[in-house]
Design a protein around this motif. Sequence first.
Motif, PDB file in Angstrom:
ATOM      1  N   GLU A   1       0.621  -1.088   0.026  1.00 58.20           N
ATOM      2  CA  GLU A   1      -0.052  -0.193  -0.245  1.00 58.20           C
ATOM      3  C   GLU A   1       1.012   1.501   0.425  1.00 58.20           C
ATOM      4  O   GLU A   1       0.232   1.893  -0.791  1.00 58.20           O
ATOM      5  CB  GLU A   1      -0.528   0.249   1.065  1.00 58.20           C
ATOM      6  N   VAL A   2       2.308   1.663   0.471  1.00 56.11           N
ATOM      7  CA  VAL A   2       2.835   2.615   0.657  1.00 56.11           C
ATOM      8  C   VAL A   2       3.724   2.410   0.300  1.00 56.11           C
ATOM      9  O   VAL A   2       5.239   2.777  -0.098  1.00 56.11           O
ATOM     10  CB  VAL A   2       3.422   3.015   1.795  1.00 56.11           C
ATOM     11  N   ARG A   3       4.015   1.227  -1.310  1.00 53.39           N
ATOM     12  CA  ARG A   3       5.784   0.652  -2.008  1.00 53.39           C
ATOM     13  C   ARG A   3       6.038   2.283  -2.875  1.00 53.39           C
ATOM     14  O   ARG A   3       7.578   2.700  -3.022  1.00 53.39           O
ATOM     15  CB  ARG A   3       5.958  -0.060  -2.573  1.00 53.39           C
ATOM     16  N   ASN A   4       5.018   3.064  -3.083  1.00 47.03           N
ATOM     17  CA  ASN A   4       5.075   3.952  -4.358  1.00 47.03           C
ATOM     18  C   ASN A   4       5.234   5.014  -3.931  1.00 47.03           C
ATOM     19  O   ASN A   4       5.763   6.006  -4.394  1.00 47.03           O
ATOM     20  CB  ASN A   4       3.653   4.460  -5.349  1.00 47.03           C
ATOM     21  N   GLU A   5       5.605   4.818  -2.317  1.00 49.29           N
ATOM     22  CA  GLU A   5       5.900   5.953  -1.280  1.00 49.29           C
ATOM     23  C   GLU A   5       7.097   6.593  -2.204  1.00 49.29           C
ATOM     24  O   GLU A   5       7.868   7.993  -1.389  1.00 49.29           O
ATOM     25  CB  GLU A   5       5.671   6.426  -0.316  1.00 49.29           C
ATOM     26  N   TRP A   6       7.820   5.343  -1.268  1.00 47.67           N
ATOM     27  CA  TRP A   6       9.413   5.196  -1.317  1.00 47.67           C
ATOM     28  C   TRP A   6      10.422   5.094  -2.823  1.00 47.67           C
ATOM     29  O   TRP A   6      11.432   5.275  -2.712  1.00 47.67           O
ATOM     30  CB  TRP A   6      10.085   4.444  -0.101  1.00 47.67           C
ATOM     31  N   GLU A   7       9.540   3.913  -3.114  1.00 48.58           N
ATOM     32  CA  GLU A   7      10.336   3.494  -4.710  1.00 48.58           C
ATOM     33  C   GLU A   7      10.438   4.285  -5.760  1.00 48.58           C
ATOM     34  O   GLU A   7       9.417   4.435  -6.003  1.00 48.58           O
ATOM     35  CB  GLU A   7       9.540   1.891  -4.328  1.00 48.58           C
TER      36      GLU A   7
ATOM     37  N   GLU B   1      -0.439 -13.859   5.098  1.00 50.95           N
ATOM     38  CA  GLU B   1      -0.478 -12.288   5.303  1.00 50.95           C
ATOM     39  C   GLU B   1       1.402 -11.986   5.714  1.00 50.95           C
ATOM     40  O   GLU B   1       1.398 -11.049   5.404  1.00 50.95           O
ATOM     41  CB  GLU B   1      -0.576 -12.252   6.782  1.00 50.95           C
ATOM     42  N   ASP B   2       2.213 -12.347   5.700  1.00 48.27           N
ATOM     43  CA  ASP B   2       3.652 -12.305   5.999  1.00 48.27           C
ATOM     44  C   ASP B   2       4.418 -12.833   4.252  1.00 48.27           C
ATOM     45  O   ASP B   2       5.332 -11.975   4.655  1.00 48.27           O
ATOM     46  CB  ASP B   2       4.138 -12.447   7.259  1.00 48.27           C
ATOM     47  N   THR B   3       3.958 -13.011   3.629  1.00 48.49           N
ATOM     48  CA  THR B   3       4.765 -13.579   2.342  1.00 48.49           C
ATOM     49  C   THR B   3       3.420 -13.365   0.950  1.00 48.49           C
ATOM     50  O   THR B   3       2.229 -13.914   0.437  1.00 48.49           O
ATOM     51  CB  THR B   3       4.451 -15.176   2.291  1.00 48.49           C
ATOM     52  N   ILE B   4       4.988 -12.482   0.455  1.00 45.72           N
ATOM     53  CA  ILE B   4       3.262 -11.949  -0.759  1.00 45.72           C
ATOM     54  C   ILE B   4       3.921 -11.887  -2.454  1.00 45.72           C
ATOM     55  O   ILE B   4       5.581 -11.939  -2.456  1.00 45.72           O
ATOM     56  CB  ILE B   4       3.141 -10.594  -0.515  1.00 45.72           C
ATOM     57  N   VAL B   5       3.759 -12.246  -3.631  1.00 41.11           N
ATOM     58  CA  VAL B   5       4.987 -12.365  -4.703  1.00 41.11           C
ATOM     59  C   VAL B   5       4.374 -11.554  -5.367  1.00 41.11           C
ATOM     60  O   VAL B   5       3.155 -10.865  -6.040  1.00 41.11           O
ATOM     61  CB  VAL B   5       4.034 -13.451  -5.455  1.00 41.11           C
ATOM     62  N   PHE B   6       5.235 -10.698  -6.176  1.00 40.30           N
ATOM     63  CA  PHE B   6       4.811  -9.089  -6.336  1.00 40.30           C
ATOM     64  C   PHE B   6       6.247  -9.580  -8.335  1.00 40.30           C
ATOM     65  O   PHE B   6       6.826 -10.455  -8.427  1.00 40.30           O
ATOM     66  CB  PHE B   6       5.795  -8.411  -5.741  1.00 40.30           C
ATOM     67  N   LEU B   7       5.146  -8.402  -8.834  1.00 40.23           N
ATOM     68  CA  LEU B   7       5.777  -8.108 -10.493  1.00 40.23           C
ATOM     69  C   LEU B   7       5.786  -7.164  -9.960  1.00 40.23           C
ATOM     70  O   LEU B   7       5.137  -5.669 -10.267  1.00 40.23           O
ATOM     71  CB  LEU B   7       5.069  -8.480 -11.660  1.00 40.23           C
ATOM     72  N   GLN B   8       7.229  -6.088 -10.467  1.00 34.66           N
ATOM     73  CA  GLN B   8       7.439  -5.133 -10.119  1.00 34.66           C
ATOM     74  C   GLN B   8       7.659  -4.751 -12.444  1.00 34.66           C
ATOM     75  O   GLN B   8       8.841  -5.131 -11.988  1.00 34.66           O
ATOM     76  CB  GLN B   8       7.909  -3.973  -9.045  1.00 34.66           C
ATOM     77  N   ILE B   9       7.460  -4.094 -12.674  1.00 31.00           N
ATOM     78  CA  ILE B   9       8.117  -2.916 -13.898  1.00 31.00           C
ATOM     79  C   ILE B   9       8.860  -1.441 -13.141  1.00 31.00           C
ATOM     80  O   ILE B   9       8.490  -0.740 -13.045  1.00 31.00           O
ATOM     81  CB  ILE B   9       6.895  -2.566 -14.871  1.00 31.00           C
TER      82      ILE B   9
END
Length: 535
Positions: A414-420, A434-442
Amino acid sequence: MSGEPSPTFLTDDEEEEIDVGVPIKPIMNKQGVLSKWTNYIHGWQDRFTILKNGTLSYYKSEQDLAFGCRGSILILKATIKPHDFDECRFDVSVSDSVWYMRAESVEEKIKWVEALEQYKSESGYGSETSLRRHGSAVSISSTTLSTASGSSFRKGRGLKTKVAELDTYRDILVQQIEKLQKYFDACTVSASSDSLMTPGLSNNYSVGEFFPAGLSACDFRGEALTFKATTSGVLTAISHCIEVMSQREEVWRKRVEREAEKRKKVEEYYKQSLKEAQESSTKLVMMGPDCEEGPHSAMKEDEFYDAVELGLDRMEQEEAFRARLKELEPLSSGLPRQIHPLNSEIERITLEQLHYARLSVGEGGWELFAEDGEMRMYKREEEVNGFVVDPLKAVHTVKGFTGHEMCHYFFSPEVRNEWEMTLEQMTILETIAEDTIVFLQIHKRIWPATQRDAVFWSHIRGVPDSKNPESPDIWIVCNNSTEHSSAPNSNSKYIRMNITVSLTCQTIIKPPKNGAEITRNDLTCKITYCSVGKN
C-alpha cells in the motif's frame, strides 16, 4: 684501369645500413584503463587492459592482476577498427567475438590503435623486422675467407677497400714493370756494344759503370720476388671480391624469397579481411552498442524505420500487457504458508539473509569501504558461476521508530510507491500468506539501458534476539527472485532481474530517567540492508 672509374661497391658499413640502417621501431608493451562495453545492464565499465606478447587481455582492475585475466584476444588474427563517429572508441574483433573499447581521450585511443596495429604487422612471418634479423644472422663479416682477407674484413674492410687495394697493386706493378723494363733495355744496349766482354780488361770496375748515366743497377731476384708477391696479392683480392659477391647474391636471393612469402601471406590476410568485412556489412551485431538509440547508431535508414515500426508494435503489446496486469486478480490458495511449494526456499533464504546481516566487520569477508556520518557501507568479493556479484551491506540508525514499523513500511504494497522512486508499476501476483506476497514490479527505464522487471516473493517476520533475549524482536523483510505462471519471462521488452535483498531492523530502547514513560525520543532503530548475489 688507370683511366676508368673503379666500380662502385657497398662497404660493410653501407651493407649494415641495408640490414639495420632503417631504425627498427621496438614493439612496446602497453597497459592502461579502457572502458569496455559489457552489456545493456552495466553498459561501459572501466577495465585494466594489457597489450603484451601479441595478446590483448583485460582485468577488472589493476589490483586483480594476480587473479588472472577475464578475457584475451590474439592480435595477429584480430581486426582493429576505429569507430566512424565516436572519436574515442575502437573495436577489436576475432571472428564473431567483438570487444568494444573506449579510451579517455582521442590521443590515448590513437596510441592504443597504433600499438595494436604495430603488434599485428610485426607478429607475422616475413615481416620487415624479421628480415633484418635474418639478414644480420647471415652477415658476410661472420665468414672467414683467408687469414689475410678475413682479418681485414672483420676490421670493416669491404669491397670498396679491396678495390682500392687492387688500384694500389696496379700502381706497384706498373712501377716494377717500368724498372724491370729499363733494366732489360740497359742489358741489351751493353750486350750490343760488347764492352762487357773485351778480354784483358781490368776487373776493378763497378757494375754501375756499364749502365747509361742515370740508370742504377737493381737486384733482379728481389724485383722478381716482389713482382710475384704483388701478383699474388692481386689474385687474392680478386678471389675475395668474387666470394663476397657470391655470398651477397645468396643473401639477396633469400631476401627475395622471404619477400615473396610475405607478399603471399599478406594477400591471404587481405582476402580474409575483405571477406570478413563483407560479411560484417551484411549483418549487424544486435547486442553491440551501435544498435542503441543515439547519435552513433549504425543502423541504416530502412532498418531504422523497421525498428520504429517494431517499437510501435512493442508499445502496443506493452499497453495490452499492462492492462492485463491491472485486471489480474492475485491468487490466494487459502492454505498455510508451511505447505506452500515455496516454503522451504523462503525459510532457507530468509535465515541466510539474517545471518549475513548480523555478521560484524571482519566476519564473513565484509570490509568497510565508505562512511558518511552514522551510515557505513561494506562489501565483500564473491563469484557465482564465474560471475562477480559484489555483495553490499549498508548499516544506519534512525531515531523515533521501531524495527517493526520500518519493516512494515518496506513490506507493505500500500505504501511502496511512496518510497520506491524507480517503480513504474507494481502488481500482486499471489498472496501466499499475510506475511508473504509474490510481486511483479516494472521499473522505469534509464536510457540507454533496457527497461527491467522483477518477479519475487517478499516475506516479513519477527525473530527473537539470541544475543539479548530481553530486547525486542529483530524484524526482517526478505525479497528473493522466483518464477510465476502469471508472469512468464517471455516479454522481450524487459530484462528480468535476479535479486536477493533483505532489510533487517533492530529496536534499541534507551530507558528514560526517573522511571518516566517511554517515548519515541527513547527509541533507536538499527537498519541493516543487504544485497547478496543469489546462489
